[in-house]
Design a protein around this motif. Structure first.
Motif, PDB file in Angstrom:
ATOM      1  N   THR A 295       0.818  -1.215   0.000  1.00 35.84           N
ATOM      2  CA  THR A 295       0.000   0.000   0.000  1.00 35.84           C
ATOM      3  C   THR A 295       0.853   1.267   0.000  1.00 35.84           C
ATOM      4  OG1 THR A 295      -0.109  -0.014   2.424  1.00 35.84           O
ATOM      5  CG2 THR A 295      -1.871  -1.147   1.227  1.00 35.84           C
ATOM      6  N   ALA A 296       2.177   1.140   0.021  1.00 38.12           N
ATOM      7  CA  ALA A 296       3.048   2.330   0.073  1.00 38.12           C
ATOM      8  C   ALA A 296       2.779   3.216  -1.133  1.00 38.12           C
ATOM      9  CB  ALA A 296       4.507   1.903   0.105  1.00 38.12           C
ATOM     10  N   GLY A 297       2.658   4.513  -0.874  1.00 39.86           N
ATOM     11  CA  GLY A 297       2.444   5.462  -1.955  1.00 39.86           C
ATOM     12  C   GLY A 297       0.991   5.667  -2.322  1.00 39.86           C
ATOM     13  N   ARG A 298       0.090   4.871  -1.752  1.00 37.84           N
ATOM     14  CA  ARG A 298      -1.335   5.061  -2.037  1.00 37.84           C
ATOM     15  C   ARG A 298      -1.829   6.298  -1.305  1.00 37.84           C
ATOM     16  NH1 ARG A 298      -3.887   0.476  -4.760  1.00 37.84           N
ATOM     17  NH2 ARG A 298      -5.718   1.792  -4.482  1.00 37.84           N
ATOM     18  N   GLN A 299      -2.744   7.030  -1.919  1.00 42.16           N
ATOM     19  CA  GLN A 299      -3.292   8.232  -1.308  1.00 42.16           C
ATOM     20  C   GLN A 299      -4.048   7.870  -0.030  1.00 42.16           C
ATOM     21  OE1 GLN A 299      -5.695  10.590  -3.939  1.00 42.16           O
ATOM     22  NE2 GLN A 299      -6.690  11.707  -2.269  1.00 42.16           N
ATOM     23  N   GLN A 300      -3.754   8.563   1.046  1.00 37.34           N
ATOM     24  CA  GLN A 300      -4.418   8.309   2.310  1.00 37.34           C
ATOM     25  C   GLN A 300      -5.800   8.972   2.332  1.00 37.34           C
ATOM     26  OE1 GLN A 300      -3.189   6.317   5.002  1.00 37.34           O
ATOM     27  NE2 GLN A 300      -1.920   5.709   3.263  1.00 37.34           N
ATOM     28  N   ALA A 360      -5.929  -9.695  -6.003  1.00 32.29           N
ATOM     29  CA  ALA A 360      -5.114  -8.797  -6.830  1.00 32.29           C
ATOM     30  C   ALA A 360      -5.909  -7.577  -7.277  1.00 32.29           C
ATOM     31  CB  ALA A 360      -4.580  -9.559  -8.041  1.00 32.29           C
ATOM     32  N   SER A 361      -7.238  -7.707  -7.379  1.00 34.65           N
ATOM     33  CA  SER A 361      -8.074  -6.585  -7.810  1.00 34.65           C
ATOM     34  C   SER A 361      -7.988  -5.403  -6.847  1.00 34.65           C
ATOM     35  CB  SER A 361      -9.528  -7.036  -7.941  1.00 34.65           C
ATOM     36  OG  SER A 361      -9.997  -7.586  -6.713  1.00 34.65           O
ATOM     37  N   LEU A 362      -7.525  -5.627  -5.634  1.00 30.74           N
ATOM     38  CA  LEU A 362      -7.375  -4.520  -4.681  1.00 30.74           C
ATOM     39  C   LEU A 362      -6.412  -3.464  -5.211  1.00 30.74           C
ATOM     40  CD1 LEU A 362      -7.118  -6.637  -1.404  1.00 30.74           C
ATOM     41  CD2 LEU A 362      -8.988  -5.072  -1.978  1.00 30.74           C
ATOM     42  N   GLU A 363      -5.408  -3.902  -5.970  1.00 35.44           N
ATOM     43  CA  GLU A 363      -4.402  -2.958  -6.463  1.00 35.44           C
ATOM     44  C   GLU A 363      -4.964  -2.025  -7.517  1.00 35.44           C
ATOM     45  OE1 GLU A 363      -0.272  -4.238  -6.646  1.00 35.44           O
ATOM     46  OE2 GLU A 363      -0.986  -6.312  -6.531  1.00 35.44           O
ATOM     47  N   ALA A 364      -6.088  -2.436  -8.163  1.00 35.06           N
ATOM     48  CA  ALA A 364      -6.661  -1.615  -9.219  1.00 35.06           C
ATOM     49  C   ALA A 364      -7.662  -0.589  -8.699  1.00 35.06           C
ATOM     50  CB  ALA A 364      -7.345  -2.519 -10.248  1.00 35.06           C
ATOM     51  N   LEU A 365      -7.986  -0.632  -7.409  1.00 34.41           N
ATOM     52  CA  LEU A 365      -8.961   0.303  -6.867  1.00 34.41           C
ATOM     53  C   LEU A 365      -8.399   1.719  -6.869  1.00 34.41           C
ATOM     54  CD1 LEU A 365     -10.263  -1.707  -3.765  1.00 34.41           C
ATOM     55  CD2 LEU A 365     -11.412  -1.418  -5.973  1.00 34.41           C
ATOM     56  N   ASP A 366      -9.188   2.659  -7.407  1.00 36.03           N
ATOM     57  CA  ASP A 366      -8.728   4.052  -7.367  1.00 36.03           C
ATOM     58  C   ASP A 366      -9.238   4.723  -6.091  1.00 36.03           C
ATOM     59  OD1 ASP A 366     -11.409   4.871  -7.769  1.00 36.03           O
ATOM     60  OD2 ASP A 366     -11.142   4.958  -9.949  1.00 36.03           O
ATOM     61  N   ALA A 367      -8.848   5.981  -5.904  1.00 31.93           N
ATOM     62  CA  ALA A 367      -9.179   6.683  -4.661  1.00 31.93           C
ATOM     63  C   ALA A 367     -10.686   6.777  -4.457  1.00 31.93           C
ATOM     64  CB  ALA A 367      -8.552   8.072  -4.665  1.00 31.93           C
ATOM     65  N   LEU A 402      -9.010 -12.202   9.765  1.00 33.44           N
ATOM     66  CA  LEU A 402      -7.549 -12.272   9.687  1.00 33.44           C
ATOM     67  C   LEU A 402      -7.093 -12.448   8.243  1.00 33.44           C
ATOM     68  CD1 LEU A 402      -5.221 -14.310  12.017  1.00 33.44           C
ATOM     69  CD2 LEU A 402      -4.931 -14.420   9.559  1.00 33.44           C
ATOM     70  N   ILE A 403      -7.824 -13.262   7.474  1.00 33.81           N
ATOM     71  CA  ILE A 403      -7.422 -13.539   6.094  1.00 33.81           C
ATOM     72  C   ILE A 403      -7.361 -12.254   5.283  1.00 33.81           C
ATOM     73  CG2 ILE A 403      -8.088 -14.733   3.962  1.00 33.81           C
ATOM     74  CD1 ILE A 403      -9.383 -16.887   5.742  1.00 33.81           C
ATOM     75  N   ASP A 404      -8.277 -11.329   5.542  1.00 33.09           N
ATOM     76  CA  ASP A 404      -8.383 -10.126   4.713  1.00 33.09           C
ATOM     77  C   ASP A 404      -7.677  -8.916   5.301  1.00 33.09           C
ATOM     78  OD1 ASP A 404      -9.998 -10.816   2.333  1.00 33.09           O
ATOM     79  OD2 ASP A 404     -11.459 -11.441   3.824  1.00 33.09           O
ATOM     80  N   LEU A 405      -6.732  -9.128   6.202  1.00 33.57           N
ATOM     81  CA  LEU A 405      -5.971  -7.993   6.712  1.00 33.57           C
ATOM     82  C   LEU A 405      -5.237  -7.262   5.591  1.00 33.57           C
ATOM     83  CD1 LEU A 405      -4.515  -9.465  10.029  1.00 33.57           C
ATOM     84  CD2 LEU A 405      -6.363  -7.784   9.782  1.00 33.57           C
ATOM     85  N   GLY A 406      -4.892  -7.967   4.543  1.00 36.35           N
ATOM     86  CA  GLY A 406      -4.248  -7.318   3.401  1.00 36.35           C
ATOM     87  C   GLY A 406      -5.146  -6.317   2.716  1.00 36.35           C
TER      88      GLY A 406
END
Length: 561
Positions: A295-300, A360-367, A402-406
Motif C-alpha cells: 500500500t506504500a504510496g497510495r493516497q491516504q 489482486a483486484s485490490l491494487e486496481a482500486l482508485d481513490a 484475519l485472512i483479509d488484513l491485506g
C-alpha cells in the motif's frame, strides 16, 4: 354452466383430472391459469404452479386471491424474490389484511431480509393483535438478528394468550437457554414435556441444561436415551456432539472423540451448498498475492474514522469470545458479536476469488472506489451497532477477518489489529469437537485433517502478515490471559487506546441478559479457569495424524513441543 366455473366445481370436489382438463380448455383466460396453478399446487408441483399463477397475475395484477395463491406457490417453491414481489403487491391491494402482512413477512424471511420481515410481522400484529403465527415468527426473526431477549418477550406475551402452545414453548425454552437463564429454560421444558412427552428437541435441550448445570450423570442418561431411539439425522448429530462434551468432562477422552467423529460424519452427509475448499483457497490466494509494503504510496483517506476501529481476529476457538465479552463491558467500546461490518463491504470484491481476480483486484482500486468502500463500512457499522454504539470505538470481532488484513490495510489504514493466539493443538481439537453454524470455513472442521490444513493456511498467512503489515498489531496468548486476566486486558486496552475500566473484569454480571452468538456462550458464563489449557494431551493418540502439520506453529507461537 361456464366451463371454468364447471372446472372450479370439479376442483372443489377433488376431481383434479377433470378440473385440469376443463381449465386447460380455457387457454389464456386468467381464471383458467389460476385454476391450473391450484391444480399444480395440489399435485405438489409448486414450481409449475408459480409459473402458471405468475402468468395469471400479469393479466389480473389486482386480484387479491390470485396474488395470495401466487405468493404461496412461490414460497412453497423456494422462490423468495418472486414471493416477496407477489405479497408486496398484495399488501398494496389489501393494506388492511393481516394475513397479507404475515405472508409478506414469511417471504422476506425466506429472502434473508430479517429487518423487513420484522416490520411486516409487526404490521400483522398491529392489524390483528394476538395473532399467534405472527408473534411466533416475529420472535424468530428477532432471534436471527441476535436480539434474543426481545424474542423471548414476544414469545412470553404470546404464551400468556395460548399457554399450551408447543411451538411457542419450544422457542421460548431455546431462547432462554441462549440467554443463560437456565432455570427458566428448564421450567419451559417441563411445561412442554407435560404436553408432548416425546418431544425430542426439548428432551435434548433438557439434557444439555443438565450438562450446563454440571449434572453430568443426568445429562449422559438423557443423551443415551435419545440415541437409543430414532432421530432425524441433524438431531442425532447434535445428540452425539452433546454426549461428547459430557464424556470430555468425565475424562473419557477416547469415547468423547468417537462420539464427536460420529456427529461430524452425520453433519457431513447433511452439508449442502458449502465448500470447505473455497475457504482454504481464500487464505491461499491472499498468501500468494500479499507482500509487505504493497500500500506504500497510495493516497491516504482524507476522512479518517475517529475513533479508529479495531479488528479482533485469530483462528476460531482461540478464546476470542472471552476477550470480546470483557471488551463489550467497557463503556467506550462496542463489539459486534461476529456481525462484521467488513463482510458486506468486501463481499462484492470477494466474488472475484473464483476467477482469480481477488485479492489482486485490490491494487486496481482508485481513490474514489476506496472512498466508496469506506463509506460502505461506516454505513454498515451504523446499521449493526445502532444509535447506542455509534459514538463508541468499534471492535469488529470476526476471527477469520484475519485472512483479509491485506485488504483492511488499504481500506482502513487507521485501524488497529488485535490477534488472539492459543496452542494450535488445543485450537484444532476444539474446532473439531465444536458444533458451528455451517459455512465454507466451518465446514473444514467436520474432518480432522482439513481442520489442521485450514489452520496451517490461515495461521501461515498470519506469520507472513506479522512482520510486514502496515497496521498497528498486538497479539496475545489465551494462556497468558487466563494466567493474568487484569494484566492482559490492561495491555489490550492500552493498545486500543482506551483507559482501563473495572467493568471489564465483572463482565459475567451481564450474561443473563446478553446473547453470545458464538459456541463459547456456555464457557464464558463460567468463572475463568485453566480447564481448556493443554486439553489436547488427553486426545494425543487421536490427534497424532495432524501433530506434524501443527508442529511449526507450536514452535512459532512459543508453545512447548
Amino acid at each position: 354452466m361456464d366451463p371454468i366455473e364447471e372446472a372450479g366445481a370439479a376442483l372443489r370436489a377433488g376431481d383434479l383430472a377433470r378440473a385440469e382438463r376443463l381449465f386447460r380448455a380455457g387457454g389464456d383466460d386468467p381464471r383458467a391459469l389460476h385454476g391450473m396453478g391450484i391444480v399444480a399446487l395440489q399435485r405438489g408441483d409448486a414450481r409449475g404452479a408459480s409459473r402458471l399463477l405468475g402468468q395469471a397475475v400479469q393479466r389480473r395484477p389486482n386480484d387479491p386471491a390470485l396474488l395470495s395463491d401466487f405468493g404461496t406457490a412461490c414460497l412453497m417453491a423456494g422462490e423468495a424474490r418472486a414471493a416477496v414481489q407477489g405479497f408486496s403487491r398484495l399488501v398494496q391491494v389489501a393494506p388492511r389484511s393481516a394475513e397479507a402482512q404475515f405472508n409478506l413477512g414469511c417471504a422476506l424471511g425466506l429472502a434473508q431480509r430479517p429487518a423487513e420481515a420484522e416490520a411486516a410481522y409487526r404490521r400483522a400484529l398491529a392489524l390483528e393483535p394476538g395473532r399467534r403465527d405472527a408473534a411466533n415468527n416475529l420472535g424468530g426473526v428477532l432471534q436471527a438478528q441476535g436480539r434474543v431477549a426481545e424474542a423471548v418477550v414476544i414469545w412470553q406475551e404470546a404464551l400468556a394468550r395460548q399457554p399450551d402452545d408447543p411451538e411457542l414453548l419450544a422457542n421460548m425454552a431455546h431462547g432462554l437457554e441462549m440467554l443463560n437463564r437456565l432455570q427458566e429454560a428448564e421450567d419451559a421444558c417441563i411445561r412442554l414435556l407435560a404436553l408432548v412427552p416425546d418431544h425430542a428437541p426439548i428432551l435434548l435441550l433438557r439434557a444439555r441444561l443438565a450438562r450446563r448445570r454440571g449434572d453430568l450423570a443426568i445429562a449422559r442418561a438423557g443423551f443415551d436415551a435419545l440415541l437409543r431411539g430414532r432421530l432425524a439425522p441433524a438431531l442425532e448429530a447434535e445428540a452425539h456432539a452433546e454426549l461428547a462434551q459430557v464424556l470430555d468432562k468425565l475424562g473419557e477422552a477416547r469415547p468423547a472423540f468417537r462420539a464427536v467423529a460420529r456427529a461430524n460424519a452425520l453433519r457431513t452427509t447433511l452439508l449442502q451448498g458449502f465448500d470447505p475448499a473455497r475457504a482454504r483457497r481464500h487464505a491461499q490466494a491472499m498468501a500468494a498475492w500479499w507482500r509487505p509494503g504493497w500500500t506504500a504510496g497510495r493516497q491516504q483517506a482524507d476522512d479518517p474514522i475517529d475513533p479508529a476501529p479495531v479488528f479482533f481476529v485469530g483462528f476460531p476457538r482461540s478464546g476470542t469470545t472471552l476477550m470480546e465479552e470483557m471488551l463489550a463491558a467497557h463503556p467506550a467500546l462496542a463489539t459486534t458479536g461476529e456481525r462484521s461490518p467488513l463482510e458486506a463491504v468486501l463481499a462484492p470484491l470477494r466474488q472475484g476469488l473464483a476467477s482469480g481476480a481477488y485479492p489482486a483486484s485490490l491494487e486496481a482500486l482508485d481513490a474514489g472506489e476506496v472512498a466508496a468502500l469506506r463509506r460502505g463500512f461506516r454505513e454498515e457499522t451504523a446499521r449493526i451497532l445502532g444509535p447506542q454504539g455509534r459514538a463508541k470505538r468499534l471492535v469488529d470481532k470476526l476471527p477469520l477477518n484475519l485472512i483479509d488484513l491485506g485488504a483492511i490495510e488499504l481500506l482502513l489504514p487507521e485501524a488497529r489489529v488485535l490477534v488472539a493466539l492459543r496452542d494450535p493443538r488445543d485450537v484444532c481439537l476444539s474446532c473439531f469437537m465444536q458444533d458451528f453454524e455451517p459455512n465454507d470455513a466451518m465446514a473444514n472442521f467436520l474432518d480432522l485433517g482439513s481442520t489442521a490444513a485450514f489452520y496451517a493456511d490461515v495461521m501461515g498467512l498470519w506469520l507472513r502478515y506479522r512482520d510486514g503489515l502496515a497496521l498497528p498489531v498486538l497479539d496475545y496468548r489465551y494462556e497468558d490471559l487466563i494466567g493474568d486476566v487484569a494484566g492482559t486486558v490492561r495491555r489490550v486496552l492500552d493498545f486500543i487506546g482506551e483507559p482501563f475500566d473495572p467493568a471489564v473484569l465483572t463482565y459475567r454480571d451481564r450474561m443473563t441478559s446478553r446473547y453470545v452468538a458464538t459456541p463459547s456462550r456456555d464457557a464464558v458464563t463460567q468463572p475463568i479457569n485453566r480447564k481448556a489449557i493443554g486439553r489436547w494431551h488427553a486426545y494425543a493418540e487421536d490427534l497424532a495424524p495432524i501433530l506434524p502439520v501443527l508442529a511449526p506453529f507450536v514452535e512459532a507461537f512459543g508453545y512447548e513441543v
